[in-house]
Design a protein around this motif. Sequence first.
Motif, PDB file in Angstrom:
ATOM      1  N   GLU A   1      96.813 -17.797   3.344  1.00 51.13           N
ATOM      2  CA  GLU A   1      96.924 -17.173   4.659  1.00 51.13           C
ATOM      3  C   GLU A   1      96.467 -15.734   4.521  1.00 51.13           C
ATOM      4  O   GLU A   1      97.014 -14.974   3.710  1.00 51.13           O
TER       5      GLU A   1
ATOM      6  N   THR B   1      96.200 -12.184   5.847  1.00 46.86           N
ATOM      7  CA  THR B   1      96.927 -11.326   6.775  1.00 46.86           C
ATOM      8  C   THR B   1      96.468  -9.873   6.738  1.00 46.86           C
ATOM      9  O   THR B   1      97.006  -9.042   7.466  1.00 46.86           O
TER      10      THR B   1
ATOM     11  N   LYS C   1      94.248 -20.014   6.803  1.00 48.54           N
ATOM     12  CA  LYS C   1      94.657 -19.424   8.075  1.00 48.54           C
ATOM     13  C   LYS C   1      94.344 -17.934   8.051  1.00 48.54           C
ATOM     14  O   LYS C   1      94.790 -17.207   7.155  1.00 48.54           O
TER      15      LYS C   1
ATOM     16  N   THR D   1      94.780 -14.567  10.118  1.00 51.58           N
ATOM     17  CA  THR D   1      95.455 -13.896  11.229  1.00 51.58           C
ATOM     18  C   THR D   1      95.067 -12.427  11.334  1.00 51.58           C
ATOM     19  O   THR D   1      95.381 -11.775  12.339  1.00 51.58           O
TER      20      THR D   1
ATOM     21  N   PHE E   1      92.526 -16.808  13.808  1.00 49.54           N
ATOM     22  CA  PHE E   1      93.329 -16.217  14.865  1.00 49.54           C
ATOM     23  C   PHE E   1      93.206 -14.692  14.888  1.00 49.54           C
ATOM     24  O   PHE E   1      93.960 -14.016  15.586  1.00 49.54           O
ATOM     25  N   GLY E   2      92.271 -14.168  14.108  1.00 45.40           N
ATOM     26  CA  GLY E   2      91.957 -12.754  14.141  1.00 45.40           C
ATOM     27  C   GLY E   2      90.633 -12.517  14.842  1.00 45.40           C
ATOM     28  O   GLY E   2      89.932 -13.458  15.223  1.00 45.40           O
TER      29      GLY E   2
END
Length: 347
Positions: free
Chosen positions: A64, A66, A87, A89, A111-112
Motif C-alpha cells: 500500500e 501512502t 493500493k 492512496t 486512489f491518489g
Amino acid sequence: MHSPISGLVTFHPARLAMRRLAALLLSGLLGIVGSTVLHAAPKPVGTQGHVGCVENPKRVERPEITEPGVYENYLVDSNWAGGNRVKITADNVTLRNCEIRNASGNGIGVFGKQVVIENCLIHHLLAGSFKDQKDAHGITGSWGRLVIRNCDISYVSGDCVQFDPDRKQSGTVTIEDCNLWTGPLPDSAAGFAKGERPGENAVDTKTPPDGERCKLVIRNCHLHGWNQPAAIQNAAALNLKENVDAEVIHCVASDNEIAFRVRGPGKRGGAHVNLIECAIYDSGAGIRIEDAIEHLEIRGLMMGQGVLEKVRVAGAKPAAATTNGKASLPAPPLKDLLQHGFTSESK
C-alpha cells in the motif's frame, strides 16, 4: 503501399431512421481518404522495450503506497488472494517495472492523484469461473490525473482498465503504448479451465452521472482478443459510456467481437467519443453505435481484413451523420502496422 485515411464524421442529434444512417455510414464513414495527419514520429503500436520486473525484483505480498515517490521493481505474486493487490492512496506517485499476477482481486487500485504507472506487467487476475465470472480488473480506482504507459495487461475476469466503479469522482486517465488483451487461457488457472476466455473489455468507463465530464485518452495501444466465446455478450475492446469525453488515437483493435462500442445517453449520461486514425481487423463489428450518441467524430479510420460488420447500430434512434470524403483504401497488413506504427506509408 497503403496509407492511413483521413476525414471527418460528426454525429449529432437528429431524426434519421436507423437504416438510413447505417447505409450512410457503410458508404461514407468507412474510408474517408485525404491527407494523413501525423503529430509525432511513428513508433510501433503497443508496448516498447522491456515490460515488467528487471533484475532482482523485490517480492512483496500486498503493498500500500501512502507516500509520494517512485516505487519500482516489485513482484507481487498473490497466490489468488483478493482485494487491490497494489493500493495507491498517495498523490504524486510513479509505479514502474513491476509484475502483478495470480490474484482474484484487482491488480492496482489507484486512489491518489497525479499517478504514473509504467512498464508494468499485469496478468492472471481471475475471480469466479467462466460460467460465473466476477470482476477482477487490471487497473482501477478513482479518476484523478492518472497516466498508464507501456503496460501489458491480460487475462483478467473484469476489464484491463476500469474507471470508476464507484462513480464518485471526476478526473482524467491517459493510456498510452499499452497492450490490453485477453484470449483462451493457455493453462487452467483459479476457477477457469484451459481454453476458456476471461474478461469483458480492454477499457470500460464508469462515471458520476452529472457534473464535469471525465477525460479519457487512449493512444497508440493494441486492443485484442475480446471475442466469443466469452462470459458476456457484446464483448468489446472499448466500452465507452456515461459522462466521459474519450479520445482514441492511433490504436489497433483486432480479434474482437466488437472493436469500439460507443454508447449514447442513459441514466448516467452518454459518452462523447473521438476516434482518430485507428485501425480495425478481424472483428464481428467494427463500431457499435448505441442509444443516439450525441457526439461521435471519426477521422482516418482504417478497416482491415476480417471485419464482418463495419458499423452496427443498436438501441434508440441513432443520430444523423455528415461526411466529407471519398472511398477508402484498405488497411495495411496487421503485422506491418503493429511493427511500424501509423506512418504515412506502410508497406
